[in-house]
Design a protein around this motif. Structure first.
Motif, PDB file in Angstrom:
ATOM      1  N   ALA A 137       0.833  -1.205   0.000  1.00 41.46           N
ATOM      2  CA  ALA A 137       0.000   0.000   0.000  1.00 41.46           C
ATOM      3  C   ALA A 137       0.869   1.257   0.000  1.00 41.46           C
ATOM      4  CB  ALA A 137      -0.934  -0.001   1.203  1.00 41.46           C
ATOM      5  N   LEU A 138       1.947   1.217   0.773  1.00 40.60           N
ATOM      6  CA  LEU A 138       2.861   2.359   0.787  1.00 40.60           C
ATOM      7  C   LEU A 138       3.518   2.548  -0.574  1.00 40.60           C
ATOM      8  CD1 LEU A 138       4.970   2.480   4.094  1.00 40.60           C
ATOM      9  CD2 LEU A 138       3.554   4.288   3.101  1.00 40.60           C
ATOM     10  N   ARG A 139       3.905   1.460  -1.194  1.00 45.54           N
ATOM     11  CA  ARG A 139       4.556   1.552  -2.499  1.00 45.54           C
ATOM     12  C   ARG A 139       3.612   2.170  -3.533  1.00 45.54           C
ATOM     13  NH1 ARG A 139       9.323  -1.754  -2.999  1.00 45.54           N
ATOM     14  NH2 ARG A 139       8.968  -2.122  -5.216  1.00 45.54           N
ATOM     15  N   ARG A 140       2.333   1.784  -3.471  1.00 43.25           N
ATOM     16  CA  ARG A 140       1.363   2.381  -4.398  1.00 43.25           C
ATOM     17  C   ARG A 140       1.194   3.874  -4.132  1.00 43.25           C
ATOM     18  NH1 ARG A 140      -1.264  -2.590  -3.374  1.00 43.25           N
ATOM     19  NH2 ARG A 140      -2.605  -1.622  -1.788  1.00 43.25           N
ATOM     20  N   ALA A 141       1.187   4.258  -2.858  1.00 42.51           N
ATOM     21  CA  ALA A 141       1.041   5.670  -2.506  1.00 42.51           C
ATOM     22  C   ALA A 141       2.221   6.481  -3.016  1.00 42.51           C
ATOM     23  CB  ALA A 141       0.895   5.818  -0.993  1.00 42.51           C
ATOM     24  N   TYR A 142       3.431   5.962  -2.788  1.00 44.62           N
ATOM     25  CA  TYR A 142       4.624   6.663  -3.265  1.00 44.62           C
ATOM     26  C   TYR A 142       4.651   6.728  -4.797  1.00 44.62           C
ATOM     27  CZ  TYR A 142       7.228   7.216   1.135  1.00 44.62           C
ATOM     28  OH  TYR A 142       7.671   7.612   2.372  1.00 44.62           O
ATOM     29  N   ALA A 143       4.202   5.654  -5.442  1.00 47.48           N
ATOM     30  CA  ALA A 143       4.197   5.639  -6.908  1.00 47.48           C
ATOM     31  C   ALA A 143       3.268   6.711  -7.456  1.00 47.48           C
ATOM     32  CB  ALA A 143       3.778   4.261  -7.413  1.00 47.48           C
ATOM     33  N   GLU A 144       2.140   6.951  -6.779  1.00 45.07           N
ATOM     34  CA  GLU A 144       1.221   7.995  -7.234  1.00 45.07           C
ATOM     35  C   GLU A 144       1.861   9.377  -7.097  1.00 45.07           C
ATOM     36  OE1 GLU A 144      -3.316   9.555  -6.312  1.00 45.07           O
ATOM     37  OE2 GLU A 144      -2.839   7.420  -6.366  1.00 45.07           O
ATOM     38  N   CYS A 145       2.591   9.591  -6.000  1.00 45.66           N
ATOM     39  CA  CYS A 145       3.285  10.865  -5.821  1.00 45.66           C
ATOM     40  C   CYS A 145       4.361  11.063  -6.893  1.00 45.66           C
ATOM     41  CB  CYS A 145       3.918  10.931  -4.436  1.00 45.66           C
ATOM     42  SG  CYS A 145       2.724  11.030  -3.086  1.00 45.66           S
TER      43      CYS A 145
END
Length: 314
Positions: A19-27
């Motif tokens: 979930a964190l990786r997806r959040a960072y990828a969106e940023c």
């Protein structure tokens, strides 16, 4: 040297939670899409630092989009309500109650924890974003400075712990000044577009000293011309912005060595926007001035080679 993927950067930063990786990828995607100069400069950072910079940019960009792109029919109250929701989500994530319901919040809260960023720096930022929902101009330089403190100076302070410094207290004023210099550069580059949104980010008192007011700026925008008084006022503001860059520059040498090439590149490229404004005869009311791609590559190429050499030398 092949550019490293988003996944490789997250691996280098030790970010493993899906979930964190997806959040960072969106940023990261927000940065790549909206901040070409800034994103190019981040390529000069060590891979483990890049996700945090993308998270800080992504959060700031998301808040800016609430103000400007929520929808043509959105009222001031609706925009403020969405910003308030963002702020509450951020406070909850900082407190550890939950990771945040929005990807930009999830990523930036994780970045704050990992890098020891002061969470209080986000409050003045959101205050300035709220100002954008109802403030359409600034009568004095002092009033604009209040806005810029929250919209730009604190961004420099947020980024500083990610970049690293052996003397953070001494580097902090320079980091804040660099954030202000970048913001003022954007104001000068985007003055025409900001007018279309009903805002002027140039201090009315300084414009008035040259016989310029909002109506004259709008007249130039409509007629796709630049009146001589406007040229003189913009030249003055460009010179004042260059002075802010000079105040910021000593801080680059105070950063961790592996971060200096990135900041030097951003410093040079953003400062280059001022050069392009001057070269265009200060015609920014009806066109968007940019640094040509060849110049961006000429600056970033040698900086990348130096950054790689610095990282891998014995």
């Amino acid at each position: 040297m092949r550019p490293q993927s988003a996944a490789a950067e997250l691996d280098a930063a030790g970010i493993t939670d899906p979930a964190l990786r997806r959040a960072y990828a969106e940023c990261r995607a927000l940065n790549a899409r909206h901040g070409r100069t800034y994103f190019l400069a981040t390529r000069l950072l060590t891979p483990d630092r890049r996700p945090a910079i993308h998270a800080l940019y992504g959060f700031a960009r998301h808040a800016d989009e609430i103000v400007d792109d929520l929808g043509a029919g959105a009222s001031t109250e609706e925009r403020e309500a969405v910003l308030d929701e963002l702020g509450l989500d951020l406070v909850s994530a900082f407190a550890g109650d939950d990771p945040g319901t929005q990807p930009v919040v999830t990523a930036v809260a994780d970045t704050v924890r990992r890098h020891g960023i002061d969470p209080r720096l986000f409050s003045p930022f959101l205050t300035s974003m709220r100002m954008d929902t109802h403030v359409t101009g600034y009568a004095t330089t002092a009033e604009l400075d209040t806005y810029v403190h929250g919209s730009a100076a604190v961004i420099g302070l947020q980024v500083l712990p990610v970049l690293g410094s052996d003397a953070p207290a001494e580097a902090a004023p320079h980091a804040a000044a660099l954030g202000v210099a970048f913001q003022m550069t954007n104001f000068l580059r985007d003055v025409g577009e900001d007018l279309d949104r009903g805002r002027v980010y140039l201090p009315a008192d300084e414009l008035a000293a040259f016989g310029v007011d909002r109506e004259l700026l709008a007249w130039c925008r409509t007629r796709r011309t630049t009146e001589p008084r406007v040229r003189r006022a913009l030249a003055h503001l460009v010179a004042r912005t260059r002075a802010v860059y000079r105040r910021a520059e000593p801080g680059i040498a105070m950063l961790a060595q592996e971060s200096r090439d990135c900041v030097r590149c951003a410093f040079t490229l953003y400062g280059g926007i001022l050069d392009e404004i001057a070269a265009a005869g200060y015609e920014v009311l009806h066109r968007r001035v940019t640094v040509p791609r060849r110049r961006r590559l000429a600056v970033a190429g040698p900086a990348l080679a130096h950054a790689v050499w610095t990282r891998h030398r014995p």
